[in-house]
Design an enzyme around this catalytic site. Sequence first.
Site, short mmCIF file in Angstrom:
data_model
loop_
_atom_site.label_atom_id
_atom_site.label_comp_id
_atom_site.label_asym_id
_atom_site.label_seq_id
_atom_site.Cartn_x
_atom_site.Cartn_y
_atom_site.Cartn_z
N LYS A 139 0.86 -1.19 0.00
CA LYS A 139 0.00 0.00 0.00
C LYS A 139 0.89 1.23 0.00
O LYS A 139 1.80 1.35 0.84
CB LYS A 139 -0.86 0.03 1.27
CG LYS A 139 -2.09 -0.82 1.20
CD LYS A 139 -3.11 -0.20 2.14
CE LYS A 139 -3.95 -1.22 2.84
NZ LYS A 139 -4.81 -0.59 3.86
N ASN A 241 -7.51 -4.17 10.65
CA ASN A 241 -8.10 -2.96 11.21
C ASN A 241 -8.43 -3.09 12.69
O ASN A 241 -9.02 -2.18 13.27
CB ASN A 241 -9.38 -2.58 10.46
CG ASN A 241 -9.06 -1.89 9.15
OD1 ASN A 241 -7.99 -1.31 9.00
ND2 ASN A 241 -9.96 -2.00 8.19
N1 LIG Z 1 1.42 1.57 3.73
C1 LIG Z 1 0.92 1.00 4.80
O1 LIG Z 1 0.44 -0.13 4.75
C2 LIG Z 1 0.95 1.74 6.09
C3 LIG Z 1 0.64 1.09 7.28
C4 LIG Z 1 0.74 1.79 8.47
C5 LIG Z 1 1.13 3.13 8.46
N2 LIG Z 1 1.43 3.74 7.29
C6 LIG Z 1 1.86 5.14 7.25
O2 LIG Z 1 3.09 5.22 7.94
C7 LIG Z 1 3.25 6.56 8.42
C8 LIG Z 1 3.78 6.51 9.84
O3 LIG Z 1 5.03 5.87 9.83
P1 LIG Z 1 6.05 5.95 11.06
O4 LIG Z 1 5.32 5.68 12.31
O5 LIG Z 1 7.23 5.13 10.70
O6 LIG Z 1 6.38 7.52 11.14
P2 LIG Z 1 7.55 8.40 10.46
O7 LIG Z 1 7.92 7.89 9.15
O8 LIG Z 1 7.08 9.80 10.56
O9 LIG Z 1 8.77 8.17 11.47
C9 LIG Z 1 8.65 8.60 12.80
C10 LIG Z 1 9.83 9.52 13.19
O10 LIG Z 1 11.00 8.74 13.36
C11 LIG Z 1 12.08 9.27 12.60
N3 LIG Z 1 12.95 8.14 12.27
C12 LIG Z 1 12.73 7.16 11.36
N4 LIG Z 1 13.66 6.21 11.47
C13 LIG Z 1 14.50 6.59 12.45
C14 LIG Z 1 15.66 6.01 13.04
N5 LIG Z 1 16.06 4.80 12.69
N6 LIG Z 1 16.28 6.69 14.01
C15 LIG Z 1 15.81 7.91 14.43
N7 LIG Z 1 14.72 8.49 13.94
C16 LIG Z 1 14.07 7.83 12.95
C17 LIG Z 1 11.40 9.95 11.46
O11 LIG Z 1 12.24 10.92 10.86
C18 LIG Z 1 10.17 10.56 12.16
O12 LIG Z 1 10.52 11.75 12.80
C19 LIG Z 1 1.91 7.24 8.29
O13 LIG Z 1 1.97 8.15 7.21
C20 LIG Z 1 0.96 6.10 7.95
O14 LIG Z 1 -0.11 6.51 7.13
C21 LIG Z 1 1.34 3.07 6.11
#
Ligand SMILES: NC(=O)c1ccc[n+]([C@@H]2O[C@H](COP(=O)([O-])OP(=O)(O)OC[C@H]3O[C@@H](n4cnc5c(N)ncnc54)[C@H](O)[C@@H]3O)[C@@H](O)[C@H]2O)c1
Length: 356
Positions: A139, A241
């Site tokens: 996705k 979900n």
């Molecule tokens: N495609 C899918 O199936 C799916 C499923 C769930 C969520 N999502 C999406 O994922 C997003 C959320 O992802 P997330 O929770 O990873 O948030 P994110 O990508 O914003 O990362 C969270 C924070 O951690 C930092 N970061 C990342 N890796 C790091 C590391 N190794 N060390 C230090 N800092 C680091 C990032 O810069 C950010 O500030 C949302 O946009 C959501 O819609 C997509």
Amino acid sequence: MVDLGARSYPICIGAGTLERLGPRLQELKVGRRVAIVTNPVVSRFYREPLVQSLKAAGFESTVLQVPDGEEHKNMAWLAFLYDRLVDARLDRESAIIALGGGVIGDLTGFTAATFQRGVPLVQVPTTLLAQVDSSVGGKTAVNHPGGKNLIGAFHQPRLVWIDVATLKTLPRREVQAGMTEIIKHAAILGPQLFELLEAEIEAVMALDEALLIEVVRQNCAIKAAVVAQDERESGHRAVLNFGHTLGHAIEMLTEYRGYLHGEAVAIGMAFAARLSHARGLCEASVRDRIIALLQRAALPTEIPKELVGRHLALAVEADKKVSGGKVKFVCIEDIGRTKFVYLTGDEVLGHAGGTH
Ligand SMILES: NC(=O)c1ccc[n+]([C@@H]2O[C@H](COP(=O)([O-])OP(=O)(O)OC[C@H]3O[C@@H](n4cnc5c(N)ncnc54)[C@H](O)[C@@H]3O)[C@@H](O)[C@H]2O)c1
Ligand SMILES: [Zn+2]
């Protein structure tokens, strides 16, 4: 491995493996030019080892940076990436590598899905959430002012390359939020994983590498199996979900501030477990085990008082609405077994005021 016929792909999980992506990429038979999409936070730690590994394997990489944060998962930054890819003269054989969390993964994924009608995508997830959830399944999306993830496509990666050592630099709160999806996968489809977490969750959260590899592996196996059964979310994939109906409503009402996704979903899972018990679908012990595990991961399990009320019921209905105003709500019957129940927002929330 995600089993999708010709679109199958491996998920490689290790510790300290970022420096070894180069040789693995050679096996994919992609072009010599590659693009790495990342953000400044992740880039600071992981850009150099990755670029060096690719260089040693004969690849020429262009690094493209998008500012940190969900607010940049949008069409303006998508257009920026298209422009840079054209400038760098990437072609249809060129791979695009997403190095970062779910924001980078979703934005890069959608870029790869649409640039030149689709180019090879490699996911290198660096948050716990991305490693156990968003990098697997294909996705991809960007946000639109009218809604989150409103513009998107299914585009399976060619490879998911998970280095759990990258989690060492991840802020604590992000580790906790990522645990929500792990507990979710375990609760809905992984009774063995659930028991492993009950025994070891503190060590997992302390980032014990061997345990993390095992936990991430079992999670990806669960997610991959669901995706293989229902790639485009026409039915069974909706079990994922669990906790998300209320979680999304809380995120919406708090305008995506205040709670991280994993925190809102933790409240949603605790709520779904209570609702399942209140409706006679599961034993009290099932409810209590789920809530206890969430609490051990330092996650919230109560709906904030200021949110309880009619607007929460409406927000629940706004999410994934099905015919007749009823929501397909994922209930739990036992650890590892779920049941879809169709409810109105009021039927869902009737329980929140303690009326049951
Ligand atoms: N495609 C899918 O199936 C799916 C499923 C769930 C969520 N999502 C999406 O994922 C997003 C959320 O992802 P997330 O929770 O990873 O948030 P994110 O990508 O914003 O990362 C969270 C924070 O951690 C930092 N970061 C990342 N890796 C790091 C590391 N190794 N060390 C230090 N800092 C680091 C990032 O810069 C950010 O500030 C949302 O946009 C959501 O819609 C997509
Ligand atoms: Zn989620």
